[in-house]
Design an enzyme around this catalytic site. Structure first.
Site, PDB file in Angstrom:
ATOM      1  N   LYS A   1       0.843  -1.206   0.000  1.00 33.31           N
ATOM      2  CA  LYS A   1       0.000   0.000   0.000  1.00 33.31           C
ATOM      3  C   LYS A   1       0.874   1.250   0.000  1.00 33.31           C
ATOM      4  O   LYS A   1       0.560   2.254   0.655  1.00 33.31           O
ATOM      5  CB  LYS A   1      -0.933   0.017   1.215  1.00 33.31           C
ATOM      6  CG  LYS A   1      -1.846  -1.184   1.351  1.00 33.31           C
ATOM      7  CD  LYS A   1      -2.890  -1.254   0.267  1.00 33.31           C
ATOM      8  CE  LYS A   1      -3.963  -2.283   0.613  1.00 33.31           C
ATOM      9  NZ  LYS A   1      -3.420  -3.657   0.707  1.00 33.31           N
TER      10      LYS A   1
ATOM     11  N   LYS B   1       3.938  23.241 -42.794  1.00 39.78           N
ATOM     12  CA  LYS B   1       2.566  23.564 -43.207  1.00 39.78           C
ATOM     13  C   LYS B   1       2.565  24.854 -44.013  1.00 39.78           C
ATOM     14  O   LYS B   1       1.797  25.028 -44.968  1.00 39.78           O
ATOM     15  CB  LYS B   1       1.687  23.707 -41.961  1.00 39.78           C
ATOM     16  CG  LYS B   1       0.208  23.559 -42.220  1.00 39.78           C
ATOM     17  CD  LYS B   1      -0.571  23.615 -40.915  1.00 39.78           C
ATOM     18  CE  LYS B   1      -2.042  23.410 -41.159  1.00 39.78           C
ATOM     19  NZ  LYS B   1      -2.480  22.027 -41.061  1.00 39.78           N
TER      20      LYS B   1
ATOM     21  N   LEU C   1      -7.192   9.259 -41.554  1.00 38.44           N
ATOM     22  CA  LEU C   1      -7.569   9.436 -42.956  1.00 38.44           C
ATOM     23  C   LEU C   1      -9.055   9.743 -43.032  1.00 38.44           C
ATOM     24  O   LEU C   1      -9.890   8.898 -42.717  1.00 38.44           O
ATOM     25  CB  LEU C   1      -7.291   8.159 -43.756  1.00 38.44           C
ATOM     26  CG  LEU C   1      -5.892   7.914 -44.315  1.00 38.44           C
ATOM     27  CD1 LEU C   1      -5.884   6.618 -45.106  1.00 38.44           C
ATOM     28  CD2 LEU C   1      -5.413   9.066 -45.180  1.00 38.44           C
TER      29      LEU C   1
END
Length: 477
Positions: free
Chosen positions: A96, A375, A403
């Site tokens: 624990k 980009k 896609l």
């Protein structure tokens, strides 16, 4: 051997879901082991338990606190006990543990020096605490999500019984580790608590606790806690049974009782309501757990969403969230890797911006160079169209996330080709299945996908994550 394989091998060999707590509790020690040296008496008792049960259990669970309570001699007793357990039987250390500051060094100690196979952890310090234990790929952790202690009910059932904290712990901890590495510890006499946890986590190993307390119903516990192949649930040997001089006979009788219920449960699985959302392990998709986790972290959402193509879909898939979830991200990378490693290429290329983290992760895994097409071209500096080093004529595999129309990935591939690079293969995570692979092929590219939208839809529906209406909304597209 990884923990889950070791455990399932022992379950199969010994035909047993039973585990034994090896706890040197002086108050529970049988009188026949009384000794002037209490450590000697406890040691003799523990040896007896191991000898009597090794052929009839699937794991041992020493509780660290009992050994610590005996001081230095207790820790020495723990070392002797661990060494006495047959090496082919998994050891789950019940610690624990919950201290973030010591988690790294403690993980190293218990896994590399003590040689245990798994450990119990408290969830309340979060994923940061659990992560150091998960860097050992052949080991496992069990997250405490429920306890039978009456004083804990106010906390565990907060804020409402319909949406209790213990279920939130289950839901969150599933994102921390794979089913092979992360199980759940559930202490309860209430079978309905176990049933709710099993519904949320059909793929996890559950270590049951406290089921022998007054009011416990073994048959019901097994019915709701087992997975569809009759496994996935570890049952503790009753503590008072470990004091019996006829331990071997009693544990075999208990094993037979449990196996009888297992057989009935597997045969009657189709009539058991808690199983309806689940699917048979035999028929599960190989990425079943990953699909469920993608849904659980809201990578798949429902509503009216406008896609980049302008089309409106009744759902939206946002894979950018995976980068904030290392365990899920790791599984996603593995899916890509299984495809990419079989392709021929010189460099990887990611399509901005969504797939750049994926391409980076794959490049590191496969130890191969990476590039990416911009980009937009900068109006200053080098004004390069392609970032990264490359040589014209090299073969590039393009990596993208999903896609839908194929427009953005083919634009990126065309930029690479304009720089003198060759592109034959495009690998995505999800194929929307609108004939885009055929479109890629018509433009000279081979399309590969880790998953298809129909595979995702089927798994989510079978596992009960989406209802019939949402299922139809997805399949109608």
């Amino acid at each position: 051997m990884i923990f889950s394989d070791k455990l399932h091998q022992k379950i199969s060999q010994n035909q047993s879901l039973l585990f034994v707590g090896l706890d040197p509790n002086p108050e529970m020690m049988p009188g026949r082991y009384s000794s002037e040296d209490i450590i000697d008496g406890l040691w003799n008792w523990l040896q007896f338990i191991i000898a009597e049960t090794a052929d009839f259990v699937c794991a041992y669970k020493p509780t660290l606190g009992f050994y610590e309570a005996l001081g230095v001699p207790g820790l020495e007793l723990l070392q002797k006990t661990l060494a006495a357990i047959p090496s082919h039987i998994p050891i789950i250390l019940d610690a624990k543990h919950s201290d973030l500051n010591t988690s790294t060094i403690f993980a190293k100690t218990v896994f590399t020096e003590w040689g245990v196979d798994a450990i119990t952890l408290s969830p309340y310090t979060g994923q940061d605490h659990v992560a150091p234990f998960l860097v050992y790929p052949d080991k496992a952790v069990f997250i405490l999500c429920s306890t039978s202690n009456p004083g804990a009910e106010a906390l565990q059932q907060y804020p409402t019984r319909e949406s209790p904290l213990y279920l939130q712990v289950v839901q969150e901890s599933k994102n921390w580790g794979t089913p092979e590495q992360l199980g759940l510890e559930v202490g309860t006499t209430d079978a309905e608590v176990l049933a709710r946890i099993r519904q949320v986590a059909p793929e996890r190993i559950i270590m049951a606790r406290s089921i022998w307390a007054e009011g416990g119903n073994l048959n019901r516990i097994l019915e709701v806690g087992l997975n569809t192949d009759g496994n996935g649930l570890l049952i503790p040997v009753p503590q008072d049974m470990l004091a019996s001089a006829n331990l071997s006979e009693e544990i075999q009788s208990l094993r037979a009782e449990i196996n009888q219920v297992r057989d009935i449960t597997v045969r009657d699985v189709s009539s058991c309501s808690v199983w309806l959302p689940d699917v048979s392990i035999v028929k599960q998709h190989p990425l079943h757990d990953l699909i469920l986790q993608l849904y659980d972290i809201d990578c798949i959402m429902f509503g009216n969403f406008v896609q980049a193509s302008g089309a409106v879909f009744p759902y939206y898939i946002d894979l950018r969230k995976i980068i904030s979830n290392p365990q899920v991200f790791n599984q996603v990378l593995s899916g890509y890797e299984n495809i990419v490693k079989n392709l021929t290429f010189d460099r990887l290329a990611g399509i901005p911006y969504g797939s750049l983290p994926t391409a980076t992760g794959l490049a590191l895994r496969l130890n191969c160079p990476m590039i990416f097409p911009r980009k937009e071209v900068k109006a200053h500096g080098t004004r390069r169209l392609i970032e990264g080093n490359f040589h014209p004529g090299e073969l590039v595999v393009v990596v993208d996330d999903i896609l839908i129309s194929g427009k953005s990935v083919m634009e990126g591939a065309d930029k690479l080709k304009s720089a003198g690079l060759n592109v034959h293969d495009i690998v995505v995570f999800i194929d929307h299945e609108q004939g885009v692979k055929d479109k890629l092929q018509a433009n000279g590219y081979r399309g590969h996908a880790v998953l298809t939208i129909s595979e995702i839809t089927s798994v989510l529906h079978q596992a009960g994550r989406i209802n019939d209406e949402q299922f139809l909304a997805l399949t109608a597209e």
